[in-house]
Design an enzyme around this catalytic site. Structure first.
Site, PDB file in Angstrom:
ATOM      1  N   GLU A 149       9.059  16.898  14.935  1.00  0.00           N
ATOM      2  CA  GLU A 149       9.471  16.598  13.559  1.00  0.00           C
ATOM      3  C   GLU A 149       8.729  17.538  12.597  1.00  0.00           C
ATOM      4  O   GLU A 149       7.500  17.555  12.570  1.00  0.00           O
ATOM      5  CB  GLU A 149       9.159  15.148  13.192  1.00  0.00           C
ATOM      6  CG  GLU A 149       9.739  14.789  11.833  1.00  0.00           C
ATOM      7  CD  GLU A 149       9.423  13.362  11.389  1.00  0.00           C
ATOM      8  OE1 GLU A 149      10.286  12.746  10.770  1.00  0.00           O
ATOM      9  OE2 GLU A 149       8.317  12.874  11.667  1.00  0.00           O
TER      10      GLU A 149
ATOM     11  N   LYS B 176       0.879  -1.173   0.000  1.00  0.00           N
ATOM     12  CA  LYS B 176       0.000   0.000   0.000  1.00  0.00           C
ATOM     13  C   LYS B 176       0.912   1.218   0.000  1.00  0.00           C
ATOM     14  O   LYS B 176       1.392   1.656   1.043  1.00  0.00           O
ATOM     15  CB  LYS B 176      -0.895  -0.013   1.241  1.00  0.00           C
ATOM     16  CG  LYS B 176      -2.248   0.644   1.078  1.00  0.00           C
ATOM     17  CD  LYS B 176      -2.213   2.091   0.615  1.00  0.00           C
ATOM     18  CE  LYS B 176      -1.999   3.056   1.748  1.00  0.00           C
ATOM     19  NZ  LYS B 176      -1.786   4.451   1.274  1.00  0.00           N
TER      20      LYS B 176
HETATM   21  O1  TXE Z   1       2.496   9.858   6.761  1.00  0.00           O
HETATM   22  P1  TXE Z   1       1.619   8.664   7.247  1.00  0.00           P
HETATM   23  P2  TXE Z   1       2.020  11.209   6.131  1.00  0.00           P
HETATM   24  C1  TXE Z   1       6.192  11.925   8.980  1.00  0.00           C
HETATM   25  C2  TXE Z   1       6.353  13.372   8.693  1.00  0.00           C
HETATM   26  C3  TXE Z   1       5.075  13.745   8.049  1.00  0.00           C
HETATM   27  C4  TXE Z   1       4.117  12.900   8.838  1.00  0.00           C
HETATM   28  C5  TXE Z   1       2.831  12.584   8.164  1.00  0.00           C
HETATM   29  O2  TXE Z   1       6.504  14.086   9.892  1.00  0.00           O
HETATM   30  O3  TXE Z   1       4.779  15.102   8.147  1.00  0.00           O
HETATM   31  O4  TXE Z   1       4.824  11.700   9.058  1.00  0.00           O
HETATM   32  O5  TXE Z   1       3.054  12.156   6.829  1.00  0.00           O
HETATM   33  C6  TXE Z   1      -0.449   5.002   5.357  1.00  0.00           C
HETATM   34  N1  TXE Z   1      -3.238   2.299   8.673  1.00  0.00           N
HETATM   35  N2  TXE Z   1       6.737  11.051   7.964  1.00  0.00           N
HETATM   36  O6  TXE Z   1       0.686  11.688   6.559  1.00  0.00           O
HETATM   37  O7  TXE Z   1       0.228   9.086   7.488  1.00  0.00           O
HETATM   38  C7  TXE Z   1      -0.429   6.141   4.369  1.00  0.00           C
HETATM   39  O8  TXE Z   1      -1.465   6.028   3.428  1.00  0.00           O
HETATM   40  C8  TXE Z   1      -2.378   1.884   7.750  1.00  0.00           C
HETATM   41  C9  TXE Z   1       7.934  10.389   8.290  1.00  0.00           C
HETATM   42  O9  TXE Z   1       2.195  11.042   4.712  1.00  0.00           O
HETATM   43  O10 TXE Z   1       2.374   8.016   8.321  1.00  0.00           O
HETATM   44  C10 TXE Z   1       0.949   5.978   3.780  1.00  0.00           C
HETATM   45  O11 TXE Z   1       0.964   4.921   2.826  1.00  0.00           O
HETATM   46  N3  TXE Z   1      -1.710   2.735   6.943  1.00  0.00           N
HETATM   47  C11 TXE Z   1       8.245   9.310   7.367  1.00  0.00           C
HETATM   48  C12 TXE Z   1       1.787   5.575   4.998  1.00  0.00           C
HETATM   49  O12 TXE Z   1       0.847   5.038   5.919  1.00  0.00           O
HETATM   50  C13 TXE Z   1      -1.915   4.038   7.093  1.00  0.00           C
HETATM   51  C14 TXE Z   1       7.885   9.455   5.965  1.00  0.00           C
HETATM   52  C15 TXE Z   1       2.532   6.737   5.663  1.00  0.00           C
HETATM   53  O13 TXE Z   1       1.614   7.754   5.940  1.00  0.00           O
HETATM   54  C16 TXE Z   1      -2.829   4.532   8.058  1.00  0.00           C
HETATM   55  C17 TXE Z   1       6.621  10.112   5.779  1.00  0.00           C
HETATM   56  C18 TXE Z   1      -3.496   3.597   8.875  1.00  0.00           C
HETATM   57  N4  TXE Z   1      -4.359   3.956   9.831  1.00  0.00           N
HETATM   58  C19 TXE Z   1       6.125  10.914   6.763  1.00  0.00           C
HETATM   59  N5  TXE Z   1      -2.821   5.878   7.972  1.00  0.00           N
HETATM   60  C20 TXE Z   1       9.562   8.621   7.527  1.00  0.00           C
HETATM   61  N6  TXE Z   1       9.788   8.005   8.685  1.00  0.00           N
HETATM   62  O14 TXE Z   1      10.349   8.549   6.606  1.00  0.00           O
HETATM   63  C21 TXE Z   1      -1.961   6.218   6.998  1.00  0.00           C
HETATM   64  N7  TXE Z   1      -1.417   5.116   6.443  1.00  0.00           N
END
Ligand code: TXE
Length: 481
Positions: free
Chosen positions: A385, A174
């Protein structure tokens, strides 16, 4: 140009969501809709898991060497399409095409090559007793769910997919709804080079619907997730309730610690790279810069000049160093932190505003790289972050103080230390509460080493033997002699 239609890849075939609903995929550099993706629901996830489950016997019936050969074939096919994939990655993320050509796609290729080699050479143990022998069988988990973020879309998806497939699992991936195109390309490639239908499936859509359904699905034996810490907590709680194997790679607020004895020019260049690579949107980015007081002024002057000189704009530009952020909403969030920093007493040392760019980039989600001084290391800007091109810089007086500031956040992913004193390098590296430390370098990657964090940066390690271990389960057989 009309938007591409991206489908789910289920059982080797591309198809829309059962509901027929779609989501727009927006290029953040221009605001244009470049593709539509299925807005998948639990039904689509169930279809993908069923396809993955029915492919299990076929796939685990392949020999290790055959699976490794397929991984090599995927690597070759990715390599043949490097330019096209780099453009797609840049279109989805806003990152410079040159960065995707240099890092994202080559490392995706390397992931498949590396894990092909790793399984060819992997071993299991035997434990002899006086009257019996134990040996260890290593078996795939079954079907695994791989959930990936938007910042390094193909790079992180292949980091999980290559070891999962090489060890004999079938996969339902996903990808982030914001960056679907290279995941779709990977699915086509795996099928084109001979991956049996159902071995690698992709379900596109939103986290709370498609992602959550994948984590909840009782037939998914393991979940590897990279993303935000808040989401990771939900994923972790959901997967643990049904005892799925779990790997979480979450956020960071990594310190770059520069001692007065460091090579100043190398440290300035390293801090700039650590702070602003991929617009600061790498979990490993050094967003807190700690500089020993005797060199603080000199260091900050040099770094501010370097940051002010960074080229921001057209992702396809040959000299572009920073492209767009992932979305307008994310830029709003990052700008909110720049405002907060000023309320918290910070001073802008570089950047802080949007660049003025010509069409078609005038409406893109661009932000100048930003350096902020004068903040307490304990304030929100310096501890939360931000995940954008914003670095806060703080002076320190002693090694102990540097370690205390570096460790004073909820995250513990990585750090970089700049010093020419070998003993200090060892001492500080040991004392830092992180999963990874780089000394006089940043983001130097060897795929064999453990990758992962402590505290709120995640649970578990991936990389080399750690990945092979995560995607398999060991079974001991004891035979009476
Ligand atoms: O990440 P999400 P987002 C951090 C960074 C950013 C924040 C939010 O601070 O501003 O996270 O980013 C899926 N069950 N990082 O909103 O939501 C979602 O669809 C299962 C750090 O983009 O964590 C995507 O495929 N899956 C980071 C994935 O999870 C779920 C990189 C990541 O999304 C879900 C990116 C759920 N309930 C953002 N909700 C790093 N560590 O590198 C969402 N997803």
């Amino acid at each position: 140009m009309s938007p591409r239609i991206v489908g789910n890849h289920i059982g080797g075939v591309n198809r829309p969501a059962r509901s027929g609903r779609t989501l727009d995929n927006v290029a953040p550099a221009t605001g244009a809709v470049v593709a539509t993706i299925p807005d998948s629901s639990a039904e689509d996830v169930a279809d993908a898991v069923a396809a993955a489950q029915s492919a299990r016997d076929v796939w685990s019936g392949w020999t290790t060497a055959e699976r490794a050969d397929l991984c090599d074939a995927v690597a070759d096919a990715l390599e043949a399409r490097l330019d096209e994939l780099a453009v797609l990655e840049s279109q989805d993320t806003g990152k410079p095409v040159s960065l995707a050509r240099r890092i994202d796609i080559p490392r995706s290729i390397a992931n498949f090559r590396f894990f092909a080699g790793a399984v060819r050479h992997s071993q299991t143990g035997a434990h002899e007793m006086a009257d019996a022998i134990n040996y260890t069988l290593r078996r795939p988990l079954g079907t695994v769910g791989l959930i990936t973020p938007w910042n390094l879309p193909l790079y992180l998806l292949t980091w999980k997919t290559a070891p999962a497939l090489a060890t004999g699992n079938t996969v339902v991936a996903k990808p982030s709804e914001m960056t679907p195109q290279t995941a779709a390309a990977l699915a086509d490639i795996i099928t084109e080079v001979g991956g049996p239908p159902g071995v690698f499936n992709v379900v596109h859509g939103l986290g709370p619907s498609a992602g959550q359904a994948l984590v909840e699905h009782p037939s998914v034996a393991g979940i590897s997730f990279t993303g935000g810490t808040q989401t990771g907590a939900i994923v972790g709680a959901t997967a643990s309730r049904r005892f799925a194997k779990l790997s979480l790679e979450l956020g960071g607020k990594n310190a770059t610690v520069v001692f007065a004895d460091a090579d100043l020019d190398e440290a300035v260049a390293g801090a700039a790279r650590a702070g602003f690579t991929n617009q600061g949107q790498v979990c490993l980015c050094g967003s807190r810069l700690l500089v020993e007081r005797p060199i603080y002024e000199d260091f900050v002057t040099k770094l501010a000049a370097r940051v002010e000189g960074m080229v921001v704009g057209d992702p396809a530009g040959a000299n572009t160093e920073l492209g767009a952020l992932i979305s307008h909403a994310h830029r709003d969030k990052v700008e909110g932190y720049i405002q907060l920093a000023q309320q918290e007493g910070g001073t802008l040392l570089a950047g802080g505003s949007r660049p003025s760019l010509p069409s078609p980039f005038s409406g893109g989600a661009f932000l100048r790289p930003t350096l902020i001084g004068g903040l307490s290391p304990a304030c929100r800007t310096a501890t939360e972050e931000i995940f954008g091109p914003v670095v806060t810089v703080h002076p320190f007086d002693t090694e102990e103080e540097a370690i205390q500031i570096a460790n004073g956040v909820r995250y513990g992913l990585a750090a970089s230390v700049w010093t020419q004193d070998l003993k200090r390098a060892h001492r500080v590296s040991t004392a830092l509460d992180t999963g990874m430390v780089w000394v006089n370098c940043w983001l130097k990657r060897d795929l064999r080493v453990p990758f992962g964090g402590v505290k709120d940066s995640g649970v578990g390690r991936e990389g080399g033997a750690y990945s092979l271990s995560f995607y398999t389960q060991d079974k001991n057989v004891c035979i009476q002699l």
